[in-house]
Design an enzyme around this catalytic site. Structure first.
Site, PDB file in Angstrom:
ATOM      1  N   TYR A  63      32.712  71.330  76.343  1.00  0.00           N
ATOM      2  CA  TYR A  63      31.710  70.348  76.760  1.00  0.00           C
ATOM      3  C   TYR A  63      32.173  68.946  76.376  1.00  0.00           C
ATOM      4  O   TYR A  63      32.261  68.606  75.189  1.00  0.00           O
ATOM      5  CB  TYR A  63      30.354  70.635  76.121  1.00  0.00           C
ATOM      6  CG  TYR A  63      29.762  71.989  76.453  1.00  0.00           C
ATOM      7  CD1 TYR A  63      30.189  72.718  77.564  1.00  0.00           C
ATOM      8  CD2 TYR A  63      28.769  72.546  75.655  1.00  0.00           C
ATOM      9  CE1 TYR A  63      29.640  73.951  77.865  1.00  0.00           C
ATOM     10  CE2 TYR A  63      28.210  73.779  75.957  1.00  0.00           C
ATOM     11  CZ  TYR A  63      28.653  74.480  77.051  1.00  0.00           C
ATOM     12  OH  TYR A  63      28.106  75.703  77.346  1.00  0.00           O
ATOM     13  N   SER A 211      20.855  78.245  81.089  1.00  0.00           N
ATOM     14  CA  SER A 211      20.239  77.773  82.339  1.00  0.00           C
ATOM     15  C   SER A 211      18.962  78.543  82.676  1.00  0.00           C
ATOM     16  O   SER A 211      18.775  78.978  83.819  1.00  0.00           O
ATOM     17  CB  SER A 211      21.239  77.866  83.498  1.00  0.00           C
ATOM     18  OG  SER A 211      22.347  77.043  83.275  1.00  0.00           O
ATOM     19  N   LEU A 213      16.177  77.438  83.190  1.00  0.00           N
ATOM     20  CA  LEU A 213      15.399  76.643  84.143  1.00  0.00           C
ATOM     21  C   LEU A 213      16.170  76.431  85.445  1.00  0.00           C
ATOM     22  O   LEU A 213      15.852  75.514  86.216  1.00  0.00           O
ATOM     23  CB  LEU A 213      15.024  75.292  83.527  1.00  0.00           C
ATOM     24  CG  LEU A 213      14.071  75.373  82.334  1.00  0.00           C
ATOM     25  CD1 LEU A 213      13.896  74.016  81.680  1.00  0.00           C
ATOM     26  CD2 LEU A 213      12.723  75.937  82.770  1.00  0.00           C
ATOM     27  N   GLY A 214      17.154  77.295  85.700  1.00  0.00           N
ATOM     28  CA  GLY A 214      17.918  77.180  86.939  1.00  0.00           C
ATOM     29  C   GLY A 214      18.547  75.811  87.095  1.00  0.00           C
ATOM     30  O   GLY A 214      18.526  75.214  88.164  1.00  0.00           O
ATOM     31  N   ARG A 215      19.118  75.302  85.995  1.00  0.00           N
ATOM     32  CA  ARG A 215      19.739  73.972  85.954  1.00  0.00           C
ATOM     33  C   ARG A 215      18.764  72.885  86.402  1.00  0.00           C
ATOM     34  O   ARG A 215      19.144  71.908  87.039  1.00  0.00           O
ATOM     35  CB  ARG A 215      21.024  73.944  86.771  1.00  0.00           C
ATOM     36  CG  ARG A 215      22.031  74.992  86.321  1.00  0.00           C
ATOM     37  CD  ARG A 215      23.439  74.713  86.787  1.00  0.00           C
ATOM     38  NE  ARG A 215      24.354  75.771  86.380  1.00  0.00           N
ATOM     39  CZ  ARG A 215      24.912  75.907  85.174  1.00  0.00           C
ATOM     40  NH1 ARG A 215      24.621  75.011  84.247  1.00  0.00           N
ATOM     41  NH2 ARG A 215      25.719  76.903  84.896  1.00  0.00           N
ATOM     42  N   PHE A 217      16.308  73.126  88.551  1.00  0.00           N
ATOM     43  CA  PHE A 217      15.701  73.309  89.869  1.00  0.00           C
ATOM     44  C   PHE A 217      14.322  73.947  89.765  1.00  0.00           C
ATOM     45  O   PHE A 217      13.406  73.608  90.527  1.00  0.00           O
ATOM     46  CB  PHE A 217      16.617  74.166  90.746  1.00  0.00           C
ATOM     47  CG  PHE A 217      16.289  74.119  92.208  1.00  0.00           C
ATOM     48  CD1 PHE A 217      16.785  73.103  93.015  1.00  0.00           C
ATOM     49  CD2 PHE A 217      15.492  75.081  92.797  1.00  0.00           C
ATOM     50  CE1 PHE A 217      16.493  73.050  94.367  1.00  0.00           C
ATOM     51  CE2 PHE A 217      15.183  75.048  94.150  1.00  0.00           C
ATOM     52  CZ  PHE A 217      15.689  74.021  94.938  1.00  0.00           C
TER      53      PHE A 217
END
Length: 341
Positions: A63, A211, A213-215, A217
């Site tokens: 990262y 993820s 939160l679905g990145r 979305f």
């Protein structure tokens, strides 16, 4: 919105593991991938995490090509006894080629990687050390064996794997106990349930969904990455978030919004509550690691741990993942599903 209180704790990897908050914090977006960062706001968000009882802080050497670990060093220096620090190796990057991504699992690389992470983080021992991705060309026993040596030397306390299949998790666990499995898991991404979740439940391995939160979305904060997000945001290049796929997937959020309204919550909190309740559905410990750079979002996410969805609500959300259009990465070779039988 649900009132914010300190979240509950669970044990990482079974009764002998450290106590951690039932929700963790994914630090990736602080350094890159999601556009520009306000460093002061990000540091305030880390403080908010501890205030809420969010104690598992997750990073990786990849990262920001080490920048994320360096960013966390002052925070760790001030709060080392309060934090369970997880970092990862295996995604190789090159300073002369920013787009390059390779996978290295060989023992020599692992030893070099851990020394680099320890130096950047400014700590003597990594609490949870993950293999970020699996290179099938390197025998798993070799890689996990090298990781186990780091435990014996006191450089690492617990071992984790990311994006592995159920059989791979069992094979690794036979070499050295695996405390955590980190894989993408959300209302939009459930391929981890094919074999890995069952193996984790059987072995007592904690699942750490990234993820959840679905990145972003699933929060409804954007509906088409190309139109709504800045040029430095990698989601503009992910198949699910652009064009016709994005339009189809945005329509899948209607039941999430409806259930959120019934609870006086946000769509993000319902998506996180769904992930959290996978623990009772599958009989294992689940510690999702949503990432954010804002205190308000951190508090919103932590409050989701107090929401319990009814059986009828879970049933209404059940079909969503089967209707999602597009893969979760442009190149799925780096994921466990690419190796599923």
């Amino acid at each position: 919105m649900t009132d914010v209180t300190r979240i509950d704790t669970v044990r990482l990897g079974g009764q002998d593991g450290p106590g951690i908050g039932v929700q963790g914090f994914g630090a990736m977006g602080i350094s890159e991938f999601y556009g520009d960062t306000d460093e002061a706001a990000a540091r305030d968000t880390l403080d908010a995490a501890l205030e809420a009882g969010v104690t598992l802080i997750d990073t990786a050497d990849a990262y920001g090509n080490g920048a994320n670990e360096r960013f966390l060093a002052p925070f760790l220096a001030a709060h080392r006894d309060e934090v369970t620090l997880a970092t990862k190796f295996a995604l190789e990057r090159r300073a002369d080629d920013p787009a390059y991504r390779g996978i290295r699992n060989d023992p020599a690389y692992i030893r070099t990687a851990v020394e680099g992470s320890l130096s950047r983080l400014g700590i003597e021992t990594i609490d949870l050390y993950y293999m970020h991705r699996r290179d099938p060309e390197v025998p798993l026993a070799e890689s996990v064996g090298a990781m186990a040596e780091l435990v014996r030397e006191g450089k690492v306390r617990y071992l984790g794997l990311s994006e592995v299949t159920g059989p791979e998790l069992r094979e690794a666990h036979a070499v050295h106990p695996i405390a955590a499995l980190q894989s993408e898991w959300s209302l939009f991404s459930r391929d981890v349930e094919r074999s890995a979740v069952g193996a984790a439940a059987e072995l007592g391995v904690t699942v750490v969904p990234y993820s959840p939160l679905g990145r972003g979305f699933l929060t409804g904060s954007f509906s088409d990455a190309t139109k709504d997000l800045t040029g430095g945001d990698f989601r503009r290049h992910q198949p699910r978030f652009t064009g016709e796929n994005a339009e189809r997937n945005a329509a899948l959020l209607d039941p999430v919004r409806k259930i959120a309204a019934a609870h006086g919550a946000t769509p993000a909190q319902i998506a996180l509550a769904w992930v959290q309740q996978r623990a009772s559905v599958h009989g294992l410990t689940v510690v999702p690691i949503p990432g954010t750079r804002k205190r308000s979002r951190l508090e919103e996410n932590a409050a989701a741990t107090r929401i319990t969805l009814t059986g009828a609500e879970l049933a209404e959300l059940e079909p969503i993942s089967g209707l999602v259009a597009g893969d979760r990465y442009m190149d799925m070779r780096f994921t466990a599903v690419s190796r599923e039988a």
